[in-house]
Structures are given as structure tokens and as C-alpha cells.
Design a protein around this motif. Structure first.
Motif, PDB file in Angstrom:
ATOM      1  N   THR A 148      53.028  39.377  23.251  1.00  0.00           N
ATOM      2  CA  THR A 148      51.833  39.461  23.669  1.00  0.00           C
ATOM      3  C   THR A 148      51.393  39.931  24.241  1.00  0.00           C
ATOM      4  N   VAL A 149      49.944  40.287  24.784  1.00  0.00           N
ATOM      5  CA  VAL A 149      49.412  40.861  25.366  1.00  0.00           C
ATOM      6  C   VAL A 149      48.669  40.191  26.543  1.00  0.00           C
ATOM      7  N   VAL A 150      49.098  40.153  28.146  1.00  0.00           N
ATOM      8  CA  VAL A 150      48.375  39.565  28.971  1.00  0.00           C
ATOM      9  C   VAL A 150      48.299  40.446  29.659  1.00  0.00           C
ATOM     10  N   SER A 151      47.394  40.226  29.896  1.00  0.00           N
ATOM     11  CA  SER A 151      45.602  40.277  31.040  1.00  0.00           C
ATOM     12  C   SER A 151      44.915  39.372  32.392  1.00  0.00           C
ATOM     13  N   ILE A 152      45.553  39.756  33.470  1.00  0.00           N
ATOM     14  CA  ILE A 152      45.449  39.426  34.294  1.00  0.00           C
ATOM     15  C   ILE A 152      44.312  40.406  35.878  1.00  0.00           C
ATOM     16  N   SER A 153      43.474  38.930  36.439  1.00  0.00           N
ATOM     17  CA  SER A 153      43.286  39.532  37.382  1.00  0.00           C
ATOM     18  C   SER A 153      42.351  38.376  38.437  1.00  0.00           C
ATOM     19  N   THR A 154      42.233  39.308  39.805  1.00  0.00           N
ATOM     20  CA  THR A 154      41.783  37.952  40.826  1.00  0.00           C
ATOM     21  C   THR A 154      40.653  39.216  41.543  1.00  0.00           C
ATOM     22  N   HIS A 155      40.214  38.551  42.144  1.00  0.00           N
ATOM     23  CA  HIS A 155      38.849  38.497  42.742  1.00  0.00           C
ATOM     24  C   HIS A 155      39.818  39.461  44.197  1.00  0.00           C
ATOM     25  N   VAL A 156      38.751  41.095  44.442  1.00  0.00           N
ATOM     26  CA  VAL A 156      39.278  41.305  46.362  1.00  0.00           C
ATOM     27  C   VAL A 156      37.573  41.330  46.721  1.00  0.00           C
ATOM     28  N   LYS A 157      37.418  40.698  47.500  1.00  0.00           N
ATOM     29  CA  LYS A 157      35.981  40.391  48.752  1.00  0.00           C
ATOM     30  C   LYS A 157      35.849  41.963  48.843  1.00  0.00           C
ATOM     31  N   ASP A 158      34.168  42.444  49.241  1.00  0.00           N
ATOM     32  CA  ASP A 158      34.332  43.790  49.831  1.00  0.00           C
ATOM     33  C   ASP A 158      34.839  45.138  49.371  1.00  0.00           C
ATOM     34  N   PRO A 159      35.076  45.249  47.589  1.00  0.00           N
ATOM     35  CA  PRO A 159      36.381  46.119  47.840  1.00  0.00           C
ATOM     36  C   PRO A 159      35.828  47.529  48.349  1.00  0.00           C
ATOM     37  N   ALA A 160      34.654  48.070  48.752  1.00  0.00           N
ATOM     38  CA  ALA A 160      35.173  49.215  49.769  1.00  0.00           C
ATOM     39  C   ALA A 160      36.022  49.504  50.851  1.00  0.00           C
ATOM     40  N   LYS A 161      36.427  48.136  51.538  1.00  0.00           N
ATOM     41  CA  LYS A 161      36.178  48.068  52.699  1.00  0.00           C
ATOM     42  C   LYS A 161      38.025  47.478  53.294  1.00  0.00           C
ATOM     43  N   ASN A 162      38.217  46.874  51.564  1.00  0.00           N
ATOM     44  CA  ASN A 162      39.865  46.215  51.495  1.00  0.00           C
ATOM     45  C   ASN A 162      40.311  47.047  50.568  1.00  0.00           C
ATOM     46  N   TYR A 163      41.208  48.120  51.055  1.00  0.00           N
ATOM     47  CA  TYR A 163      41.880  49.140  49.985  1.00  0.00           C
ATOM     48  C   TYR A 163      43.161  48.964  50.122  1.00  0.00           C
ATOM     49  N   ILE A 164      43.586  48.741  48.953  1.00  0.00           N
ATOM     50  CA  ILE A 164      45.166  47.774  48.792  1.00  0.00           C
ATOM     51  C   ILE A 164      45.440  49.386  49.112  1.00  0.00           C
ATOM     52  N   THR A 165      46.973  48.723  49.867  1.00  0.00           N
ATOM     53  CA  THR A 165      48.219  49.883  50.120  1.00  0.00           C
ATOM     54  C   THR A 165      48.892  50.284  50.251  1.00  0.00           C
ATOM     55  N   ASP A 166      49.462  48.756  48.896  1.00  0.00           N
ATOM     56  CA  ASP A 166      50.661  47.812  48.657  1.00  0.00           C
ATOM     57  C   ASP A 166      50.571  47.460  47.295  1.00  0.00           C
ATOM     58  N   LYS A 167      49.917  48.212  45.875  1.00  0.00           N
ATOM     59  CA  LYS A 167      50.089  47.619  44.974  1.00  0.00           C
ATOM     60  C   LYS A 167      51.354  46.768  44.221  1.00  0.00           C
ATOM     61  N   GLU A 168      52.487  47.371  44.747  1.00  0.00           N
ATOM     62  CA  GLU A 168      53.725  46.578  44.114  1.00  0.00           C
ATOM     63  C   GLU A 168      53.880  44.861  45.119  1.00  0.00           C
ATOM     64  N   GLN A 169      53.237  44.815  46.322  1.00  0.00           N
ATOM     65  CA  GLN A 169      53.338  43.972  46.461  1.00  0.00           C
ATOM     66  C   GLN A 169      52.610  42.571  45.972  1.00  0.00           C
ATOM     67  N   ILE A 170      51.429  43.162  46.051  1.00  0.00           N
ATOM     68  CA  ILE A 170      50.681  41.967  44.945  1.00  0.00           C
ATOM     69  C   ILE A 170      50.861  41.913  43.506  1.00  0.00           C
ATOM     70  N   GLU A 171      51.560  42.821  43.071  1.00  0.00           N
ATOM     71  CA  GLU A 171      52.766  42.559  42.075  1.00  0.00           C
ATOM     72  C   GLU A 171      53.320  41.811  41.852  1.00  0.00           C
ATOM     73  N   GLU A 172      54.103  41.303  42.699  1.00  0.00           N
ATOM     74  CA  GLU A 172      55.419  40.558  42.675  1.00  0.00           C
ATOM     75  C   GLU A 172      55.012  39.239  42.991  1.00  0.00           C
ATOM     76  N   ALA A 173      54.040  38.978  43.994  1.00  0.00           N
ATOM     77  CA  ALA A 173      53.436  37.512  43.872  1.00  0.00           C
ATOM     78  C   ALA A 173      52.929  37.511  42.801  1.00  0.00           C
ATOM     79  N   VAL A 174      52.578  37.991  41.830  1.00  0.00           N
ATOM     80  CA  VAL A 174      51.476  37.039  40.812  1.00  0.00           C
ATOM     81  C   VAL A 174      53.021  36.557  40.168  1.00  0.00           C
TER      82      VAL A 174
END
Length: 490
Positions: free
Chosen positions: A371-397
Motif C-alpha cells: 500500500t502506498v500512503v501519502s501524508i501531509s500537514t501544513h507549515v505556516k509561513d514557509p519562508a520563515k519556518n525552515y525545518i531543521t530536523d526532518k527526522e523529528q517530525i517523521e518520528e512524531a507522525v
């Protein structure tokens, strides 16, 4: 290096998002020769699919409505005879609320009201949803009847006046009220579980919360699960491909790896420059965001005139997305889920996650048993809110979805994640924005940018122009752009 050959067309379209493709198909039907220029290697923009590791992932959008009577996608397919491989969904979505309850969004209004009353209580749920549904039906009926709206010329106003019906006039007050006002009217604001549900549902389709979304758009957004929802076999690329085939089979072109760098108005139309070639056309339609479109024109007067319509990053949303492949996972009866996260996700603070599963019978996106799964969530003000730790969000999800028993951690065979920066790299959309321009209370529908770009021969469609929300909205924007071009020049 550019070739010396100049290619000439009736209309050049910038970008191959679904708004552009809708416009191109309708123009081709009128006998015009068109050329769609796409910077990527495949068509569809935010309504497409891509291959990775042998699996087919959705590029952006995962849900599809718009095939009911009086709806834009139905109009497009009826006008062109295009056929799409569809599966109608019995149940469009389930919502996993913070109190542990699972809410099923049924298509039949009576079933949905009964479910809403079960979860949120019987108080005023029925009149609230009956009101929203009545309003949404009239909005869709009006959307194809009043293609001159919003008005940007006296002729628009006069033509609309000749077509106006009493039911359309009745919609006007809803443009001045917010969804917060509507919940207050039905004394539902104090029902926190319900208010939070409404806010996160509005974020999916209107890109904002009840304090900002007007009732006209908000009621329509909340009711999209009350219309026929579909799954496209093989992914949304197979919604796009038949439209591309229709365009090409009727003597026009869709060209890839052709990123437009500049548009120069001429006495006979427009000259369009890409890194490879030069194109000339009588008319131009831009299907890319208004932010990007304005960068193509060097006319300072035009830029100054249109600047008031442009949204900066702080008013936009980006997205954190994940793609998973599951093996030996039980088939999903409901393909789309929204999960509330009241405490917010780390780094980005998003309070809901949207999850879509491939259909169990669709073995074109993954092998049988996968099964293929697509997951998404919003990031407000994307130019300002730069994600520094992608793995942390992955794990939380993953932890959250495992706890909710939506997926099992041990069933994950493959995973990937992307930030707004990656979205910007893939799509070139300003700030890596998703979902187009959010609704804001200070902008009434008639104040939004309409299809005319320079009031000469250039037009605009896509998700940063009225109406421009989701596949059904950008389809309508393409219909309107063609309508105005035709009335102005053909």
C-alpha cells in the motif's frame, strides 16, 4: 541554448497544472492551436503523481470531487468527452478526534447529520449542516452560470446582471459573514470539539480557519465530502494524462523541461522565452501562482497594479509531506483520514495530519499486498519556518499514526519525507506554497484577482486566482479564463 526557430501558437499556457490543462483542452475544442509549457518532466503540477523506487506517489492533491451536476470537472469531461479511470468512494473520509472518537464523513446528508449528532451532540447540528449544504449546492450551481464573476470590466457586470437569478442574490450576505459567525448563529462555538473539527476541516480546502474564511466559501469547503468523491486508478497522473492526450490528439502540444523565464508583450501578442526556446502567441494564460507569474513580466506598471493581489509568505502555507510503502497491511475500507494533533507537531506546530491510502484493488501504484500512503500537514509561513530536523517530525507522525492504529510501524517498508524547501525545488512555486491562496475575511470574493492579467491578451488561472481551491477550484479557474478570453477576443 535557445534554438533559432520561433514557434507560433494562438495561446501559450505557462505550467501544466490542472487549471492550465482545463483551459488548454477547452481552447483546443474551440479550434485554437495551443502550447502548454511545463518546467518539470511530467504534467499536472500539484495534481499529479511521480515514481520513486518503483512506487507511484501523489505529488500533492490526493482527493477528487467535482463530477456531480453543476460542477466544473463534470463540465470539462462532458464538453471534451475525456474519460478518466475512476473509482467512486463509498465513504470519503474519517476524522480521528482528540478525544479518541473516530468520525465518519458519509456522503449522504442524513447519514452525515446522524454521525455528527452522535459525536458532537444533537444540539443544532441538523440546522447547521442543512444550511451549509443548501448554500454549497447554490454556490456550485452559480459558479458555472456566472463565469463573468468576479467583475473586472463593465461588460462583466452587465453580462452577469442579465443572467442573475434570485437564488444567486441570496448568496451575497454569506460573503460578509465568517464561518465563526455561522457557528455563533447556531450557538455552536462553545462546543470546542466541534469548533476544532470545523477549523481543521477548513484548513484542508480553504487553507485557513473559521475566523478568516467567509461563509460562502466555508460552507462549500465543509460540504465537499457530501458530494461524490473519487479515487483515480494509478494516481492523479491518470486524471491528467487523458487531458494531455486530448490536447495533443487535437493538434496542440504539451512540452516538458521548458521553464518560462520571461514574457514580453508585443504588438501582435506575446513572446515567451524559456531556457531552450522562443515562442510567440496571440494570447497567454499563466497557470502558475501569481507570485511566480509576475516575475515573468518586466512591465513595472503592470507589476505595481497587481502587487496588491500578491500574498507574502506569512499569509501562505507550505507543507511537510511523507510517502510510505506498507507491506502486509490490512486493506483500508476508508482511504482518506484526518488526525487531530491538539498539542501540535514538533517544530511546525501543525494541529492535524491528512493521510491517504492507495486503493486495495489498485496494483498499478504498488504490488499486490503493498500500500502506498501519502501524508501531509501544513507549515505556516514557509519562508520563515525552515525545518531543521526532518527526522523529528517523521518520528512524531509515525508514532501518532501507530498509536491511532491507522498504520503499524512494523509494516513500513519504505519512507520518504519532504519539506517546503523540497516542494519549492520540485515545483518552483513561490515559497513552496501549497493549496494556493488561503481565504481571508478582509478579501471579499469580488476583490480577489480575476482571470484577466493585463486586460489585453494575458490571463490567469490556478490556485491563486478566484476561485482556485483544490482540483475542482482550479478546474473552474481554467473554465473562467477561457470564458473571458473568448468573450474579450474571439
Amino acid at each position: 541554448m535557445q534554438s533559432n526557430e520561433i514557434m507560433k501558437y494562438d495561446v501559450v499556457l505557462v505550467g501544466s497544472g490542472f487549471g492550465s490543462l482545463t483551459a488548454a483542452a477547452l481552447l483546443v475544442k474551440k479550434g485554437l492551436k495551443v502550447c502548454v509549457l511545463e518546467q518539470a518532466a511530467y504534467p499536472g503540477g500539484c495534481a499529479s503523481s511521480f515514481k520513486r523506487k518503483g512506487y507511484c506517489f501523489e505529488s500533492g492533491a490526493t482527493t477528487m470531487v467535482g463530477l456531480d451536476e453543476h460542477m466544473p470537472l463534470r463540465y470539462l469531461l462532458d464538453e471534451t468527452g475525456i474519460e478518466v479511470p475512476l473509482r467512486k468512494l463509498d465513504v470519503p473520509m474519517q476524522v480521528h478526534l482528540p478525544d479518541g472518537q473516530t468520525l465518519t464523513r458519509y456522503t449522504k446528508l442524513s447519514d452525515w447529520i446522524a454521525e455528527a449528532e452522535r459525536v458532537f451532540g444533537t444540539y443544532n447540528q441538523r440546522p447547521f449542516w442543512e444550511h451549509c449544504y443548501r448554500l454549497s449546492r447554490e454556490v456550485w450551481r452559480t459558479s458555472l452560470q456566472q463565469r463573468n464573476f468576479p467583475f473586472s470590466s463593465i461588460k462583466d457586470l452587465l453580462r452577469s446582471a442579465l443572467q442573475v437569478k434570485p437564488a444567486q442574490i441570496s448568496l451575497l450576505p454569506a460573503a460578509f459573514r465568517t464561518m465563526e459567525d455561522l457557528l455563533r448563529k447556531y450557538d455552536l462555538l462553545q462546543n470546542k470539539l466541534f469548533a476544532d473539527f470545523v477549523n481543521e476541516q477548513l484548513l484542508i480546502t480553504a487553507q485557513n480557519h473559521m475566523q478568516e474564511v467567509n461563509e460562502l466559501f466555508g460552507a462549500t469547503a465543509l460540504c465537499y465530502t457530501l458530494y461524490s468523491n473519487y479515487y483515480v486508478n494509478g494516481g492523479l497522473i491518470n486524471l491528467v494524462k487523458p487531458v494531455v492526450q486530448y490536447i495533443e490528439s487535437n493538434g496542440s502540444e504539451v512540452l516538458y523541461r521548458q521553464e518560462v523565464e520571461q514574457v514580453i508583450p508585443t504588438t501582435e501578442g506575446y513572446t515567451v522565452y524559456t531556457s531552450k526556446d522562443k515562442f510567440e502567441s496571440r494570447f497567454l494564460i499563466s497557470g502558475i501562482p501569481l507570485n511566480n507569474t509576475l516575475q515573468l513580466f518586466k512591465d513595472k506598471q503592470l507589476l505595481q497594479k497587481l502587487q496588491k493581489y500578491v500574498f507574502p509568505s506569512e499569509k501562505l502555507n507550505g507543507a511537510f509531506t511523507m510517502g510510505l510503502v506498507l507491506e502486509h497491511a490490512p486493506p483500508q475500507e476508508v482511504l482518506h483520514h484526518q488526525v487531530h494533533v491538539p498539542e501540535g507537531l514538533p517544530q511546525i506546530g501543525s494541529k492535524s495530519i491528512f493521510i491517504s491510502f492507495s486503493h486495495p484493488a489498485d496494483i498499478t501504484r504498488a504490488a499486490a499486498g503493498e500500500t502506498v500512503v501519502s501524508i501531509s500537514t501544513h507549515v505556516k509561513d514557509p519562508a520563515k519556518n525552515y525545518i531543521t530536523d526532518k527526522e523529528q517530525i517523521e518520528e512524531a507522525v509515525i508514532k501518532l499514526l501507530d498509536e491511532k492504529k491507522i498504520i503499524k510501524r512494523e509494516s513500513i517498508k519504505y519512507k520518504q519525507a519532504a519539506t517546503p524547501g523540497a516542494w519549492l525545488f520540485w515545483t518552483k512555486r513561490a515559497f513552496g506554497m501549497v493549496g494556493g491562496y488561503p481565504q481571508y475575511r478582509h478579501l471579499k470574493p469580488w476583490q480577489m484577482k480575476d482571470a484577466r492579467l493585463d486586460h489585453k491578451g494575458a490571463y490567469l488561472c490556478g490556485d491563486t486566482v478566484y476561485p482556485g481551491q483544490g482540483i475542482v477550484g482550479v478546474c473552474l479557474s481554467g473554465v473562467i479564463a477561457v470564458h473571458k478570453l473568448t468573450q474579450d477576443h474571439l
